[in-house]
Design an enzyme around this catalytic site. Structure first.
Site, PDB file in Angstrom:
ATOM      1  N   PRO A 254     -13.863  -1.877   1.298  1.00 59.83           N
ATOM      2  CA  PRO A 254     -14.750  -3.048   1.361  1.00 59.83           C
ATOM      3  C   PRO A 254     -14.828  -3.812   0.046  1.00 59.83           C
ATOM      4  O   PRO A 254     -14.995  -5.030   0.044  1.00 59.83           O
ATOM      5  CB  PRO A 254     -16.103  -2.431   1.735  1.00 59.83           C
ATOM      6  CG  PRO A 254     -15.743  -1.198   2.513  1.00 59.83           C
ATOM      7  CD  PRO A 254     -14.506  -0.669   1.854  1.00 59.83           C
TER       8      PRO A 254
ATOM      9  N   GLU B   5       7.625  -2.405   3.197  1.00 57.81           N
ATOM     10  CA  GLU B   5       6.536  -2.922   4.027  1.00 57.81           C
ATOM     11  C   GLU B   5       6.553  -4.446   4.033  1.00 57.81           C
ATOM     12  O   GLU B   5       6.423  -5.087   5.082  1.00 57.81           O
ATOM     13  CB  GLU B   5       5.192  -2.417   3.510  1.00 57.81           C
ATOM     14  CG  GLU B   5       4.001  -2.984   4.274  1.00 57.81           C
ATOM     15  CD  GLU B   5       2.661  -2.492   3.750  1.00 57.81           C
ATOM     16  OE1 GLU B   5       1.622  -3.016   4.201  1.00 57.81           O
ATOM     17  OE2 GLU B   5       2.643  -1.576   2.898  1.00 57.81           O
TER      18      GLU B   5
END
Length: 382
Positions: free
Chosen positions: A131, A245
């Site tokens: 977060p 990725e």
């Protein structure tokens, strides 16, 4: 210009993927989009068809073929079928999670985890973002404190792809907060560990069938045997595997731009305005000519990056260039193509509307465009 990236084996694999998507994904895609998640059985079905773990050794049930071109084929076909949300979880297994297990796992860990990942019985995920820490990975606050033969993990992660379905979560933790980058490690947290809980399945702008979750860890005792790689080398382990990725995202972005172009060409040939096909107007022709050219140019750069990866020569800078350019291109293309659909483009029943929503995140995940430009800029000595 003819693509030369793929050989006969890759095209045969492409047919397998197309058949799988047509049979196992497309009939259920609308339902999964509404549900916000695919059933776990999709991973097992993909594993049974050899679509997972192509790079894993045959002794673990894999294809024994460390050739990223097979990954790229799977990605392209998922995107071209318009089932990005449903298919992304499968691509994540091959492009993102598997390299960590293949490169860093001990013999015992490989024997324990790889057969299930390849068969689709064990769904993996990777948890980096928190977060309060996204692009700045050194700022993570999830801690892992050694206590005998376990690490005690506390903290939270967010935006975790496969987060609801995952059985194995490769988790970035800090084992020495005072050392920032050098204090980061990777632990594999497993489904069912006490204190490991999942929050809500996050509601997103696009890619709805892809479960994306918040994860929480409260005094989770993780065996030392679940340390992946070396303690204190977690940041380096992540950096080493981010180029693949990011290349996977670039492959998907170019394929997405190409699909938007194909959808729009079909639309402007059949849609009329002022008594003429929309495609006959100069503005339409010029805009689509520009798109077709840009997609071709990007395709060949990305194809060269795939070749470089196969040869062990893909740099982090090359991958960053491919990722930011292709994802920004996809954003421009789908927006222009939606505009050329007129009011129909704003209707969610038209595939271009979903393509627009699904594409927006490619400029964010895997490293934002701004971070990619920072990687390139630093390489320029600036």
């Amino acid at each position: 210009m003819r693509r030369t990236l793929y050989g006969a084996d890759h095209e045969a694999f492409r047919e397998t993927v197309r058949t799988f998507v047509a049979k196992e994904v497309l009939p259920h895609d609308a339902e999964w989009e509404r549900a916000g998640i695919v059933p776990r059985g999709l991973f097992a079905a993909a594993g049974a068809q050899g679509l997972l773990g192509m790079a894993a050794p045959e002794e673990f049930g894999g294809g024994g073929t460390p050739d990223f071109r097979f990954n790229a084929v799977l990605t392209e076909e998922v995107v071209r079928a318009g089932v990005v949300g449903a298919g992304n979880g499968l691509c994540l297994v091959n492009d993102v999670c598997l390299p960590y297990l293949l490169d860093l796992a001990t013999a015992e860990q490989r024997a324990r985890w790889l057969p299930g990942v390849v068969s689709g019985e064990l769904v993996p995920a990777i948890a980096m973002t928190e977060p309060g820490a996204g692009s700045d990975l050194a700022a993570i606050t999830t801690t892992a404190v050694r206590d005998g033969d376990c690490y005690v993990v506390n903290g939270a992660k967010t935006f975790i792809t496969n987060g609801i379905n995952a059985d194995l979560v490769i988790t970035a933790v800090t084992t020495d907060p005072a050392r920032r980058h050098e204090g980061m490690s990777l632990l594999v947290l497993e489904r069912g560990m006490p204190g490991f809980t999942r929050g809500r399945n996050l509601a997103k702008l696009g890619q709805h069938a892809q479960d994306t979750a918040e994860l929480s860890f409260a005094d989770v005792r993780v065996p030392v045997g679940n340390l992946l790689g070396e303690e204190g080398r977690g940041f380096a382990h992540l950096v080493d595997r981010l180029p693949q990725e990011r290349l996977g995202i670039a492959v998907a972005a170019v394929a997405g731009a190409g699909r938007a172009l194909a959808l729009t060409l079909e639309h402007v040939r059949t849609r009329t305005a002022f008594g003429r096909p929309v495609g006959s107007f100069q503005n339409t022709r010029f805009r689509l000519a520009e798109i077709a050219t840009e997609v071709d140019v990007a395709q060949h750069y990305v194809d060269d990056c795939v070749r470089a990866l196969a040869a062990g020569e893909l740099t982090a800078v090359d991958a960053a260039k491919a990722k930011w350019w292709s994802s920004e291109l996809q954003g421009r293309v789908v927006d222009t193509c939606l505009q050329l659909h007129g009011g129909y483009g704003y209707m969610t029943e038209y595939p271009i509307a979903r393509a627009w929503a699904d594409a927006r995140v490619t400029r964010i995940y895997g490293g934002t465009t701004e971070i990619m430009k920072e990687v390139v800029g630093r390489d320029l000595g600036l």
